[in-house]
Every structure is written in structure tokens, then in C-alpha cells.
Design a protein around this motif. Structure first.
Motif, PDB file in Angstrom:
ATOM      1  N   LEU A 173       1.419   4.859  10.836  1.00 20.27           N
ATOM      2  CA  LEU A 173       2.398   3.664  10.426  1.00 20.27           C
ATOM      3  C   LEU A 173       3.587   3.829   9.964  1.00 20.27           C
ATOM      4  O   LEU A 173       3.912   5.024   9.865  1.00 20.27           O
ATOM      5  N   HIS A 174       4.593   2.823  10.201  1.00 20.89           N
ATOM      6  CA  HIS A 174       6.040   3.193   9.834  1.00 20.89           C
ATOM      7  C   HIS A 174       5.989   3.877   8.519  1.00 20.89           C
ATOM      8  O   HIS A 174       5.222   3.095   7.412  1.00 20.89           O
ATOM      9  N   GLN A 175       6.833   4.589   8.220  1.00 22.88           N
ATOM     10  CA  GLN A 175       6.897   5.489   6.803  1.00 22.88           C
ATOM     11  C   GLN A 175       8.000   4.778   6.016  1.00 22.88           C
ATOM     12  O   GLN A 175       8.968   5.573   5.975  1.00 22.88           O
ATOM     13  N   ALA A 176       7.814   3.723   5.576  1.00 29.09           N
ATOM     14  CA  ALA A 176       8.894   3.078   4.620  1.00 29.09           C
ATOM     15  C   ALA A 176       8.715   3.157   3.545  1.00 29.09           C
ATOM     16  O   ALA A 176       9.641   3.639   2.538  1.00 29.09           O
ATOM     17  N   ASN A 177       7.396   3.261   2.783  1.00 29.99           N
ATOM     18  CA  ASN A 177       7.141   3.496   1.516  1.00 29.99           C
ATOM     19  C   ASN A 177       5.581   3.602   1.124  1.00 29.99           C
ATOM     20  O   ASN A 177       4.965   3.242   1.619  1.00 29.99           O
ATOM     21  N   ALA A 178       5.386   4.973   0.397  1.00 30.91           N
ATOM     22  CA  ALA A 178       4.075   5.269   0.191  1.00 30.91           C
ATOM     23  C   ALA A 178       3.230   3.941  -0.412  1.00 30.91           C
ATOM     24  O   ALA A 178       2.007   3.843  -0.313  1.00 30.91           O
ATOM     25  N   ARG A 179       3.764   3.233  -1.423  1.00 38.79           N
ATOM     26  CA  ARG A 179       3.075   2.328  -2.035  1.00 38.79           C
ATOM     27  C   ARG A 179       2.980   0.854  -1.178  1.00 38.79           C
ATOM     28  O   ARG A 179       1.931   0.431  -1.357  1.00 38.79           O
ATOM     29  N   ILE A 180       3.526   0.995  -0.114  1.00 43.70           N
ATOM     30  CA  ILE A 180       3.197  -0.081   0.952  1.00 43.70           C
ATOM     31  C   ILE A 180       2.050   0.354   1.596  1.00 43.70           C
ATOM     32  O   ILE A 180       1.017  -0.441   1.809  1.00 43.70           O
ATOM     33  N   LEU A 181       2.081   1.535   2.186  1.00 39.81           N
ATOM     34  CA  LEU A 181       1.177   2.070   3.058  1.00 39.81           C
ATOM     35  C   LEU A 181      -0.302   1.866   2.287  1.00 39.81           C
ATOM     36  O   LEU A 181      -1.439   1.559   2.826  1.00 39.81           O
ATOM     37  N   ASP A 182      -0.058   2.701   1.076  1.00 41.23           N
ATOM     38  CA  ASP A 182      -1.324   2.721   0.273  1.00 41.23           C
ATOM     39  C   ASP A 182      -1.895   1.321  -0.178  1.00 41.23           C
ATOM     40  O   ASP A 182      -3.181   1.029  -0.143  1.00 41.23           O
TER      41      ASP A 182
ATOM     42  N   ARG B  92      -7.848   7.310   2.681  1.00 43.10           N
ATOM     43  CA  ARG B  92      -6.264   7.608   2.552  1.00 43.10           C
ATOM     44  C   ARG B  92      -6.125   8.860   3.607  1.00 43.10           C
ATOM     45  O   ARG B  92      -4.912   9.150   4.156  1.00 43.10           O
ATOM     46  N   GLU B  93      -7.089   9.692   3.862  1.00 44.53           N
ATOM     47  CA  GLU B  93      -6.885  10.847   4.614  1.00 44.53           C
ATOM     48  C   GLU B  93      -6.476  10.655   5.968  1.00 44.53           C
ATOM     49  O   GLU B  93      -6.395  11.367   6.728  1.00 44.53           O
ATOM     50  N   ARG B  94      -6.862   9.359   6.484  1.00 45.48           N
ATOM     51  CA  ARG B  94      -6.830   8.797   7.916  1.00 45.48           C
ATOM     52  C   ARG B  94      -5.596   8.120   8.132  1.00 45.48           C
ATOM     53  O   ARG B  94      -5.020   7.824   9.253  1.00 45.48           O
ATOM     54  N   VAL B  95      -4.829   8.043   6.878  1.00 44.21           N
ATOM     55  CA  VAL B  95      -3.250   7.394   6.978  1.00 44.21           C
ATOM     56  C   VAL B  95      -2.361   8.458   7.270  1.00 44.21           C
ATOM     57  O   VAL B  95      -2.031   9.182   6.165  1.00 44.21           O
ATOM     58  N   VAL B  96      -1.711   8.453   8.273  1.00 41.04           N
ATOM     59  CA  VAL B  96      -0.774  10.041   8.303  1.00 41.04           C
ATOM     60  C   VAL B  96       0.217   9.553   7.670  1.00 41.04           C
ATOM     61  O   VAL B  96       1.123   8.447   7.838  1.00 41.04           O
ATOM     62  N   LYS B  97       0.861  10.433   6.864  1.00 40.32           N
ATOM     63  CA  LYS B  97       2.185  10.453   6.045  1.00 40.32           C
ATOM     64  C   LYS B  97       3.011  11.432   6.305  1.00 40.32           C
ATOM     65  O   LYS B  97       2.816  12.613   6.125  1.00 40.32           O
ATOM     66  N   HIS B  98       4.382  11.186   6.475  1.00 40.85           N
ATOM     67  CA  HIS B  98       5.086  12.414   6.480  1.00 40.85           C
ATOM     68  C   HIS B  98       6.726  12.046   5.797  1.00 40.85           C
ATOM     69  O   HIS B  98       7.471  12.697   5.464  1.00 40.85           O
ATOM     70  N   LEU B  99       6.577  10.870   5.198  1.00 42.28           N
ATOM     71  CA  LEU B  99       7.589  10.368   4.441  1.00 42.28           C
ATOM     72  C   LEU B  99       8.157  11.165   3.075  1.00 42.28           C
ATOM     73  O   LEU B  99       9.189  11.253   2.676  1.00 42.28           O
ATOM     74  N   ASP B 100       6.897  11.803   2.522  1.00 43.91           N
ATOM     75  CA  ASP B 100       7.323  12.682   1.562  1.00 43.91           C
ATOM     76  C   ASP B 100       8.384  13.869   1.832  1.00 43.91           C
ATOM     77  O   ASP B 100       9.019  14.289   1.133  1.00 43.91           O
ATOM     78  N   ARG B 101       8.075  14.375   3.318  1.00 44.41           N
ATOM     79  CA  ARG B 101       9.146  15.061   3.771  1.00 44.41           C
ATOM     80  C   ARG B 101      10.505  14.736   4.433  1.00 44.41           C
ATOM     81  O   ARG B 101      11.332  15.242   4.304  1.00 44.41           O
ATOM     82  N   TYR B 102      10.193  13.552   5.013  1.00 45.82           N
ATOM     83  CA  TYR B 102      11.287  13.221   5.734  1.00 45.82           C
ATOM     84  C   TYR B 102      12.087  11.824   5.410  1.00 45.82           C
ATOM     85  O   TYR B 102      13.062  11.521   5.870  1.00 45.82           O
ATOM     86  N   GLY B 103      11.299  11.082   4.599  1.00 50.08           N
ATOM     87  CA  GLY B 103      12.093   9.592   4.226  1.00 50.08           C
ATOM     88  C   GLY B 103      11.689   8.788   5.223  1.00 50.08           C
ATOM     89  O   GLY B 103      10.849   9.117   6.078  1.00 50.08           O
TER      90      GLY B 103
END
Length: 345
Positions: free
Chosen positions: A271-280, A290-301
Motif C-alpha cells: 500500500l502507498h506509504q502515507a501514514n502508518a495510522r491510515i494503513l493500520d 499486520r505482518e502481511r502489510v508491507v511498511k517502509h515509511l518508518d525509514r523513508y517517509g
């Protein structure tokens, strides 16, 4: 803009199979900017983390442009696909931060890669990669092309206001790319949709730079109000947040139902990495682990059009995707616009 919630305007569903992703690549700007560094600008590091899930992001140094990031990501994707650049029949570049307003940045990338093919930009902000991916897949599915290079790239920090402490910390700079090729009849988009709602135009915008309000000397330009610099991005975050959560819940259901699938059959959610709260909020409401939802915004914004192909590239490199896996991809943002697809690997 009314305070009433934006309606979700569903677009038509379609299927684009016989397409495979032959290779992927990504490129992040080199400079790492932490929340603590932004604290020196007056941003609250803890607020950033708690409200967005972002710990750090990448900023392109002076002289590095969108085409630089896009070219490197594309080179890596072509190498990963073991493709000859001469085989590329089409280049589609998704960006809302082009090197220049004219000509399209895709032509600069094309020239630097030594390609002999049509090259065009797609402008759909954070949904841009999905729009570009659908465009490229159509060329493959119809037999109009054998290899299509699709790139999402944005140098967001060049169009942000450092004094906008609620928006500036959210974004980073990067690029991701894929090479599309013919696949078997089961591969590709099992169901997909593109959508837009222009009633939200002013929620996320740059007011200056088009023919409605051409660029002037920024130092001489008069802001429309005390908090707005019209040549830079502005965002009304609260309604965008609420819209995004509702949109994701609706578009996930729309596409999964259209494909005859349920959430448990989706291996990864890219998913587009806009905001972790939106994705969650959107995925928790569906019971998605949650482990199936790929996240990298913590590192890249928020890397805008680059976020989905970066997530895909990193997932592939980590060995998380196998033949037959089904991936849910969704981009959403300014316009308001979105694109969602269930992709079978």
C-alpha cells in the motif's frame, strides 16, 4: 470545501491478465534525515513518530533530481529482469515532481538509459504508480508491447515548505521501477480499479505553476494567506486522513469481491506509504494481520509515486514473493485519486 465526509466514487472494475513483472528496482536519496534533526526546525520528534510512524526519511541533496532517482531505479529493474534496454517498447513515468514542466521527465530518463521507445509522464500524485502500472499492463495485455518500463519517482522535498511543521516531516525522496512482460493467462491483475474525486482538489495541492496561476519569482510572490506559499505543496491533513481510511476499506472490498477472493488469500498488502495510522486503521478493520502489510515509511517517509514499487522491490529481494502469490496494491492521494489491483504473481 464542505465539512461533510467525501463520498467514495467507485470506478469500474477490470481484469488485465497475461502480464508479469519480470524485474524490479529502487533508488532512495542518500541523505538520511531523522526526526531528531527535524526537531532543530521546530518539529516535535515524538509527535512525528506517534502520529505518522515515521522515524526518518531520505532527502535528495542539491543537484539530485527526480530523473536521477528514476534513472537509477530503472537501471536496477532492467538488470533484475535480465532485459536488454533495446527490448523496452514503452516507458511510463509516474511523478508529480518533474525535473521541468516541459518536456516530460520520462524523455530525460529514456535518453539516459539509451532507450528507443515512446516515453510519457503520468501525473496522479501518490496514486501515480498504479495509474502507470495499469497503462503499461494494457500495452502488454493487448500485445502492443513486449517490455514496458514503469517507474514511480518523486523528489518531494523540493516542493515542501520547511515551515509547515505538520506536512514537511511526512515526505521523503525516492524512486521505484518494474519491467512488465507477457505472462501466462493466470498472471497479472485479477481485478483492478482506478478512481478520482475532484471535489477534493484543494485538500492536497500546489496552487502555483500551472496556467491557472503561472510561476512568478517565489521571492516576489504574495502568499494567499499568512500560512500558505502557493508555489509549494499544502495539505489539509485531517479530511485527507479520514477520506483515505474510508477509501481503503471500500476499494479493498471492491477489488477483492470483483476477483472472487477474500483477505486471507492475499499474501502481501503493498500500500502507498502515507501514514502508518491510515494503513493500520484500514487493514485492522478488515482483520488483516499486520505482518502481511508491507511498511517502509518508518525509514523513508512518504515517497509518493515511488512507495509501492519500493515496497515491491524490497519484498522481492527479501524472498517474500513466490509464483502464484497474490498481492494487493493500492495507491491513493491528491486529486483525490486512487488505484487498486489484486496482482497474481
Amino acid at each position: 470545501m464542505s465539512d461533510a465526509p467525501l463520498t467514495i466514487r467507485r470506478g469500474p472494475l477490470f481484469r488485465l491478465t497475461g502480464v508479469r513483472i519480470a524485474g524490479a528496482g529502487s533508488c532512495l536519496a542518500e541523505r538520511v534525515v531523522t526526526n531528531e534533526e527535524l526537531g532543530r526546525l521546530g518539529c516535535d520528534p515524538e509527535w512525528i513518530l506517534q502520529r505518522t510512524g515515521i522515524r526518518e526519511r531520505r532527502h535528495a541533496p542539491p543537484g539530485v533530481t527526480t530523473s536521477d532517482l528514476a534513472t537509477e531505479a530503472a537501471r536496477r529493474a532492467i538488470a533484475d529482469a535480465d532485459a536488454d534496454p533495446a527490448e523496452i517498447d514503452l516507458l511510463v513515468l509516474a511523478t508529480f515532481t518533474p525535473d521541468r514542466l516541459l518536456p516530460q521527465t520520462a524523455t530525460k530518463v529514456q535518453d539516459r538509459l539509451g532507450l528507443a521507445c515512446p516515453a510519457m509522464d503520468v501525473v496522479a500524485a501518490c496514486a501515480g504508480f498504479m495509474y502507470a502500472l495499469v497503462t503499461g499492463a494494457q500495452f502488454i495485455a493487448t500485445g502492443s508491447a513486449r517490455r514496458v518500463l514503469v517507474v514511480g519517482a518523486d523528489t518531494n522535498t523540493r516542493v515542501l515548505d520547511p515551515e509547515d511543521k505538520k506536512t514537511f516531516p511526512l515526505f521523503g525522496d525516492g524512486a521505484g521501477a518494474v519491467v512488465l512482460a507477457p505472462g501466462d493467462a493466470s498472471q497479472g491483475m485479477l481485478a483492478a480499479t482506478l478512481g478520482a474525486d475532484g471535489s477534493g482538489t484543494d485538500l492536497l495541492t500546489r496552487r502555483m505553476g500551472g496556467v491557472e496561476r503561472p510561476f512568478a519569482d517565489p521571492d516576489a510572490a504574495e502568499p494567499t494567506d499568512a500560512t500558505c506559499r502557493p508555489w509549494l505543496m499544502e495539505m489539509d491533513g485531517r479530511p485527507v486522513f479520514k477520506w483515505a481510511v474510508r477509501l481503503l476499506e471500500d476499494t479493498f472490498d471492491h477489488v477483492l469481491t470483483g476477483a472472487g477472493r477474500d483477505k486471507d488469500q492475499v499474501k502481501l498488502w503493498l500500500l502507498h506509504q502515507a501514514n502508518a495510522r491510515i494503513l493500520d486503521a484500514a487493514t485492522d478493520s478488515m482483520g488483516v494481520p499486520r505482518e502481511r502489510v508491507v511498511k517502509h515509511l518508518d525509514r523513508y517517509g512518504n515517497t509518493s509515486a515511488a512507495s509501492i514499487p519500493i515496497a515491491l522491490d524490497e519484498s522481492l529481494k527479501a524472498g517474500l514473493v513466490r509464483p502464484g502469490d497474490e498481492l494487493l496494491m493500492c495507491g491513493f492521494g491528491a486529486g483525490l485519486s486512487w488505484g487498486t489491483a489484486l496482482w497474481k504473481w
